[in-house]
Design an enzyme around this catalytic site. Structure first.
Site, PDB file in Angstrom:
ATOM      1  N   HIS A 403      -9.058   4.705   6.690  1.00 51.23           N
ATOM      2  CA  HIS A 403      -9.036   6.049   6.121  1.00 51.23           C
ATOM      3  C   HIS A 403      -8.087   6.969   6.890  1.00 51.23           C
ATOM      4  O   HIS A 403      -7.239   7.648   6.314  1.00 51.23           O
ATOM      5  CB  HIS A 403     -10.470   6.606   6.131  1.00 51.23           C
ATOM      6  N   CYS A 709      -0.375  -0.656  -5.099  1.00 53.71           N
ATOM      7  CA  CYS A 709      -0.668   0.670  -4.540  1.00 53.71           C
ATOM      8  C   CYS A 709      -1.293   0.580  -3.153  1.00 53.71           C
ATOM      9  O   CYS A 709      -1.715   1.583  -2.593  1.00 53.71           O
ATOM     10  CB  CYS A 709      -1.567   1.465  -5.477  1.00 53.71           C
TER      11      CYS A 709
END
Ligand code: PEP
Ligand code: MG
Length: 758
Positions: A403, A709
């Protein structure tokens, strides 16, 4: 302890060990002068002079009083205190003997225009430059103005940020000093930068020189295209040269100099003049020899700013080159440039310094202030507001697809992940420098030891057949990024918007507040759809893991603890087991599509064909079905997707997008957040490459869109070439990689003979 105080010292009287007297900047100017490097001459008004001024003007007691009861967090009071002290310092008359000595030195220099800079000193503080400030006045001329500028530099020690910073750390405001180097301004006819190593190729045998007419600022800032010469060190032969046509040059506007402003003006150049080679061959070699001398003196490759005036070269600045070539992994920061406190994996490039804020729990994120370095075990979507205020991020755990890594690249701030112990080794308040390109975190603010490798300039208008999409999550960035040369959003991560809403969707459903939730979600999505319209925005439905869901309000009630959330209750399986939350997203998408039909959907983490079919049916039942302008994609991120691709496609979808982060994790059996395996987590592993090739070529054969992606093409640009070769229809990258990836795609297409998109 020094016994005799000195008001003024000349550059050649000081060296690198005199930081306490003349500050870091002053010491470096002295060091170069002593080494015989032609630095524009000058002197330094010492820190002793500043302390003696404070004592004679009786300012110390007053400053102490103003700051004694100050709460630095009260910005109004801080602003008033800073203004009062700065006015007091600038307003009081400089003691005669100090002023006299400065002016004698100025006269000796020939009293023309000078540069007046600040050089903070604090012998026992590791972060002196941070504790002080950095005011600079260029082209200062005349006795009165010089003394004013010196006093203004002294006053700058009490700018708000400096006071705040020292107060936070408990430093004695009156022990931090400031020296003021005063240096003759060079009115350069030709100037530029040079590297004693080729910064693009990392070749240490070459010296690369850039030169333009006029002042160097236009070259440093990239506004002018300079001449470029490459000199081979061994033979001193000029092995490459390109001469640019310079339409204008920058010169000092002397008429405006009295007010101390750095005023430059552009002067047009006729083509015949601007198109000449800016330095003769003899001058190029003379400069290359000088560069070699400087490199030998410092013992490492240097980045040098130079200027030529009246037939002489001057060195304005010399700094070590630390990042030789961004894309060459092995070249990255071989030699630490300071004291390394922790080391981890490079996650988002860039160098930044700031005070550390260790945050052990998302509930503490309010403590992170603008300009802090956020240090956490790991970040989650709840940390995002703090991540936006931070200038850099360091984590204990995580690999480069975690993250923190993904978000920091989106925000464009340096980030180091997987250090193992940053939350213990670094202390709140301590100033550190984060180098995201090498994964190192250094003690103190040493940003001035780094040099920005000159950014390659990319064309902003290239067109390619393969579409270039961007990965986005932060609604506030949508407008800015949409203005760039991208064909749409290839991955809109839902999680930022949902974390902002802050509530567990099951709580919302339980309390019957669906409408409120849908409205908020639709608002967030509209920002992207509107900004990019008519270009597609591929919304990836919520892929929170259970640990992330449980941080939302109400999360504890609805989520069960899992040992391995990465392979737990996530993605498509949630949509089919408890469809209420999924239905909130469907409703929001439908609403947005009433105005913006460019919003598409992509389903993440699909384990089985049946799961995909069920999710699709829920969407169909709710009235969100494939059509000419509504495309449904699935992410390929579980190995079953690769093996059974045809069966997944048979369910009836318009495209796939490879989530190479999860796919690599599952093919290699490496938890993507486990920093121990950061090296092995590599999408270029043959097994992963085989999967990519297989998926892309099969999609091509079936006429289905194939995109990617995951972080792979953002991190390994070379991989993009392969993807284009295999027939990928679009590549989606983080915003920092847009222009570069477009160029890679364009080159690959040219090689393959593909016609550019109209
Ligand atoms: C991926 O897995 O590659 C991906 C793009 O999704 P995320 O990183 O959000 O899991
Ligand atoms: Mg994923």
């Amino acid at each position: 302890m020094r016994t005799r105080t000195k008001t003024v010292v000349w550059f050649d009287e000081v060296g690198k060990n005199d930081v306490g007297l003349v500050g870091g900047k002053g010491a470096n100017l002295g060091e170069m002068t002593r080494a015989g490097i032609p630095v524009p001459p000058g002197f330094i008004v010492t820190a002793d002079a500043y302390f003696s001024f404070l004592a004679q003007a009786n300012l110390a007691a007053n400053i102490k009083k103003i700051l004694a009861s100050l709460d630095p967090h009260d910005s109004d009071k801080l602003q008033r205190a800073s203004a009062a002290i700065m006015t007091a310092i600038s307003g009081v008359k400089m003691p005669e003997e100090i002023g006299k000595e400065i002016l004698v030195a100025y006269k000796r220099m020939g009293d023309g225009p000078v540069a007046v800079r600040s050089s903070a000193t604090a012998e026992d503080l590791p972060d002196a430059s941070f504790a002080g400030q950095q005011s600079t006045y260029l082209n200062v001329e005349g006795e009165t103005r010089l003394l004013e500028a010196v006093q203004d530099c002294w006053a700058s020690l009490f700018q708000q940020r400096a006071i705040f910073y020292r107060a936070e750390r408990g430093y004695d405001h009156l022990k931090v000093g400031i020296a003021v180097p005063v240096q003759r301004m060079v009115q350069s006819e030709v100037s530029g930068v040079l590297f004693t190593v080729d910064p693009m190729t990392g070749d240490r045998e070459k010296i690369l020189i850039e030169a333009a007419y006029g002042l160097g600022e236009s070259v440093v800032s990239g506004e002018t295209t300079p001449d470029m010469y490459v000199v081979e060190k061994r033979t001193m032969g000029i092995v490459e040269r390109s001469v640019a046509i310079q339409p204008w040059k920058l010169v000092r506007n002397l008429r405006l100099s009295k007010n101390g402003k750095d005023a430059n003006i552009k002067v047009d150049m006729p083509e015949a003049e601007g198109g000449k080679q800016k330095l003769t061959d003899d001058c190029i070699v003379e400069l290359a020899r000088l560069a070699g001398r400087i490199e030998r003196h410092y013992g490492s490759p240097q980045d040098i700013e130079w200027a030529r005036e009246d037939g002489r070269f001057y060195i304005v600045q010399s700094r070590p080159v630390t990042t030789l070539k961004e894309e060459a992994e092995e070249e990255r920061g071989e030699e630490p440039v300071g004291n390394v406190l922790v080391k981890g994996s490079q996650a988002s490039p860039g160098v930044v310094a700031g005070p550390v804020k260790v945050i052990l729990d998302a509930s503490e994120i309010g403590k992170v202030l603008e300009g802090d370095i956020l240090v956490a075990e790991m970040t989650t979507p709840d940390f995002v507001p703090a991540m936006k205020r931070a200038v850099g991020i360091v984590t204990d755990r995580g690999g480069r697809t975690c993250h923190a890594a993904i978000v920091s690249r989106e925000l464009g701030i340096p980030c180091v992940v997987g250090t193992g112990n940053a939350t213990h080794a670094l202390k709140t308040g301590q100033v550190v420098t984060v180098d995201g390109a090498t994964g190192r975190v250094y003690e103190g603010d040493i940003t001035d030891r780094f040099t920005a490798v000159k950014e390659k300039t990319y064309r902003g208008d290239l067109k390619t057949t393969t579409r270039l999409y961007v990965n986005l999550a932060e609604p506030d960035l949508a407008d800015v990024v949409a203005k760039r040369n991208v064909d749409g959003v290839g991955l809109l991560r839902a999680e930022f918007i949902i974390a902002r809403i802050g509530e567990h969707p099951s709580l919302v459903v339980k309390e019957g507040r669906q409408e409120e939730y849908i409205t908020k979600l639709a608002e967030g999505l509209t920002k992207f759809a509107a900004a990019f319209h008519p270009r597609p925005v591929v919304y990836r439905t919520n892929d929170f893991k259970t640990n992330e869901y449980s941080n939302l309000k109400g999360g504890q009630e609805f989520e069960q603890f899992e040992e391995n959330p990465m392979i737990g209750y996530r993605g498509c399986s949630r949509y089919v087991r408890e469809s209420e939350a999924f239905r909130l997203e469907i409703e929001a998408i439908k609403r947005v599509r009433e105005r913006y039909n460019n919003l598409w959907v992509m389903i993440p983490f699909v384990r089985t064909v049946e799961e995909l079919a069920k999710a699709k049916k829920i969407m169909d039942d709710d009235g969100l079905s494939r059509s000419k302008d509504f495309k449904l994609w699935m992410m390929v991120e579980v190995p079953s997707n690769v093996f059974l691709l045809d069966r997944f496609l048979d369910v009836g979808i318009d495209g796939i997008s490879i989530g190479s982060n999860d796919l690599t994790q599952l093919i290699l059996g490496i938890d993507r957040d486990n920093s121990k395996f950061a090296e092995e987590f590599d999408e270029r592993n043959p097994a992963v490459m085989m999967a990519l090739e297989s998926v892309i070529t099969r999609c091509k054969a079936r006429g289905v869109s194939a995109s990617i992606c995951g972080q792979a093409p953002s991190f390994y640009p070379d991989l993009t070439e392969k993807l284009v070769e295999w027939g990928i229809t679009s590549v989606s990258v983080s915003p920092d990689m847009i222009e570069r990836t477009r160029e890679i795609i364009a080159n690959a297409e040219e090689r393959l003979g593909k016609a550019p998109q109209q």
